[in-house]
Write a protein that holds these residues in place. Structure first.
Motif, PDB file in Angstrom:
ATOM      1  N   LEU A  44       0.692  -1.328  -0.076  1.00  0.00           N
ATOM      2  CA  LEU A  44      -0.083   0.029   0.173  1.00  0.00           C
ATOM      3  C   LEU A  44       0.826   1.265   0.054  1.00  0.00           C
ATOM      4  O   LEU A  44       0.566   2.169  -0.736  1.00  0.00           O
ATOM      5  CB  LEU A  44      -0.908  -0.007   1.194  1.00  0.00           C
ATOM      6  N   GLY A  45       2.025   1.338   0.793  1.00  0.00           N
ATOM      7  CA  GLY A  45       2.561   2.467   0.878  1.00  0.00           C
ATOM      8  C   GLY A  45       3.483   2.755  -0.234  1.00  0.00           C
ATOM      9  O   GLY A  45       3.742   3.787  -0.586  1.00  0.00           O
ATOM     10  N   ALA A  48       1.112   4.770  -2.723  1.00  0.00           N
ATOM     11  CA  ALA A  48       0.955   5.869  -2.244  1.00  0.00           C
ATOM     12  C   ALA A  48       2.066   7.006  -2.029  1.00  0.00           C
ATOM     13  O   ALA A  48       1.957   8.149  -2.571  1.00  0.00           O
ATOM     14  CB  ALA A  48       0.321   5.770  -0.709  1.00  0.00           C
ATOM     15  N   CYS A 130      -0.466   2.554   6.093  1.00  0.00           N
ATOM     16  CA  CYS A 130      -0.308   1.530   5.243  1.00  0.00           C
ATOM     17  C   CYS A 130       0.280   0.309   5.829  1.00  0.00           C
ATOM     18  O   CYS A 130       1.004  -0.500   5.017  1.00  0.00           O
ATOM     19  CB  CYS A 130       0.740   2.082   4.024  1.00  0.00           C
ATOM     20  N   GLY A 205      -3.848   1.512  -2.583  1.00  0.00           N
ATOM     21  CA  GLY A 205      -2.853   2.602  -2.093  1.00  0.00           C
ATOM     22  C   GLY A 205      -2.837   3.830  -2.937  1.00  0.00           C
ATOM     23  O   GLY A 205      -2.554   5.111  -2.340  1.00  0.00           O
ATOM     24  N   GLN A 208      -5.625   5.784  -1.346  1.00  0.00           N
ATOM     25  CA  GLN A 208      -5.382   6.499  -0.143  1.00  0.00           C
ATOM     26  C   GLN A 208      -4.269   7.916  -0.368  1.00  0.00           C
ATOM     27  O   GLN A 208      -4.490   8.860   0.168  1.00  0.00           O
ATOM     28  CB  GLN A 208      -3.911   5.839   0.497  1.00  0.00           C
TER      29      GLN A 208
END
Length: 257
Positions: A44-45, A48, A130, A205, A208
Motif C-alpha cells: 500500500l505504501g 501511495a 499502510c 494505495g 489513499q
C-alpha cells in the motif's frame, strides 16, 4: 502549513494539476508546503508514496523497520531488484528521489511507537496508515486523534481491499476505534500466509494517495463515516456507513472537551 512560491520548473511539472479548478496554483503550493507521514512501505505504501512524490507533496516521512525481500517485488512497486536486502525506507527514498528530486524524503527505519509515533504524527499534515496489523493501526489512530491529524487508512489481502478516511478535526467524524475494536485478531492476514493479488494493493494505495492529496489542498468530499470495500474477483465495491461511537475510549472524551 506555510505556502511556498512555485518555480518555473514546478509550474511546468505540475501543470496538469494546476489546470484543474479544484487545485490550481493555490492548491499546488499547499502541496509543496505539506508534510505527509506514510506508515509502512509495503504494497500500500509503495504506490501511495510514488503518487504523493510525483504530485509534489513537499515533505514525505517514511516509517518502516523492515528490509526489502525478493517476495516483496511482486507488488511493492517502490522497491527494485537491486535494493533487495536494503531497508525499505532507504530503498523507497532512492526511488522517490528519481521520481521527483524536489521532494524532501525523511526515512525513519523503525516501527513507530510511543513518543516517537506521537511526534511524527504531530509534525504531519496527513497520515497514511499502510501497515498490515491492527496494533499499529490502533496506535496510529490514537496519535492522530490526540493531535487532530487526518488519517487515511487502507488494507488488502487476497482479492479483498478496504479503505476509510478519518478526520479528527471534525467533531462528528468517527475514528478507527469507532469502527474496529482493539480486541480480537491482531492481523487481518499476512500476505505470506494468505497471499495478495498484486494490482489490489495498487488500487487501494492509489486511493489513499488521492484522499491524502484532497485533504492537503482542502478540497473536501472525503468519505467520512464510510468504509469502502472492494472484492476484486468480481470488481464489486460496497460502501458501509458507520457513525461516531459516543462511548469510544479514543475519541469520545476528546470530543466532549
Amino acid at each position: 502549513m506555510p505556502e511556498l512560491d512555485l518555480s518555473d520548473d514546478e509550474l511546468l511539472r505540475y501543470s496538469r494539476h494546476i489546470l484543474l479548478d479544484e487545485i490550481g496554483i493555490e492548491g499546488q503550493t499547499r502541496l509543496a508546503s505539506a508534510t505527509a507521514l506514510i506508515v509502512g512501505l509495503g504494497g500500500l505504501g509503495s504506490p501511495a508514496a510514488l503518487y504523493l512524490a510525483s504530485a509534489g507533496v513537499g515533505r514525505l516521512v517514511l516509517a518502516d523497520a523492515d528490509k526489502v525481500e525478493l517476495s516483496n517485488l511482486q507488488r511493492q512497486i517502490v522497491h527494485r531488484q537491486d535494493t533487495v536486502g536494503q531497508l525499505k525506507v532507504d530503498s523507497a527514498r532512492q526511488t522517490l528521489a528519481g521520481a521527483n528530486s524536489l521532494v524532501e524524503v525523511v526515512a525513519l527505519p523503525e516501527r513507530l511507537a510511543g513518543d516517537a509515533l506521537h511526534a511524527a504524527v504531530a509534525s504531519a499534515d496527513v497520515v497514511l496508515d499502510c501497515s498490515d496489523n491492527f496494533p499499529t493501526r490502533h496506535a496510529v489512530n490514537r496519535a492522530c486523534v490526540a493531535t487532530a491529524t487526518p488519517l487515511v487508512s487502507g488494507a488488502a489481502v487476497r482479492f479483498d481491499g478496504q479503505f476509510a478516511v478519518f478526520d479528527p478535526r471534525q467533531a462528528d467524524s468517527p475514528c478507527y476505534r469507532c469502527l474496529f475494536a482493539e480486541e480480537g485478531d491482531v492481523s487481518d492476514g499476512p500476505c505470506a500466509t494468505f497471499g495478495v493479488f498484486a494490482p489490489l494493493v495498487g488500487i487501494i494505495g492509489a486511493m489513499q494517495a488521492a484522499e491524502a492529496l484532497k485533504l492537503l489542498i482542502g478540497m473536501g468530499g472525503a468519505p467520512l463515516g464510510r468504509l469502502l470495500t472492494l472484492d476484486l474477483r468480481s470488481h464489486e465495491w460496497r460502501s458501509l456507513r458507520f457513525a461516531k461511537d459516543p462511548a469510544c475510549p479514543v475519541c469520545a472524551q476528546l470530543a466532549s472537551l
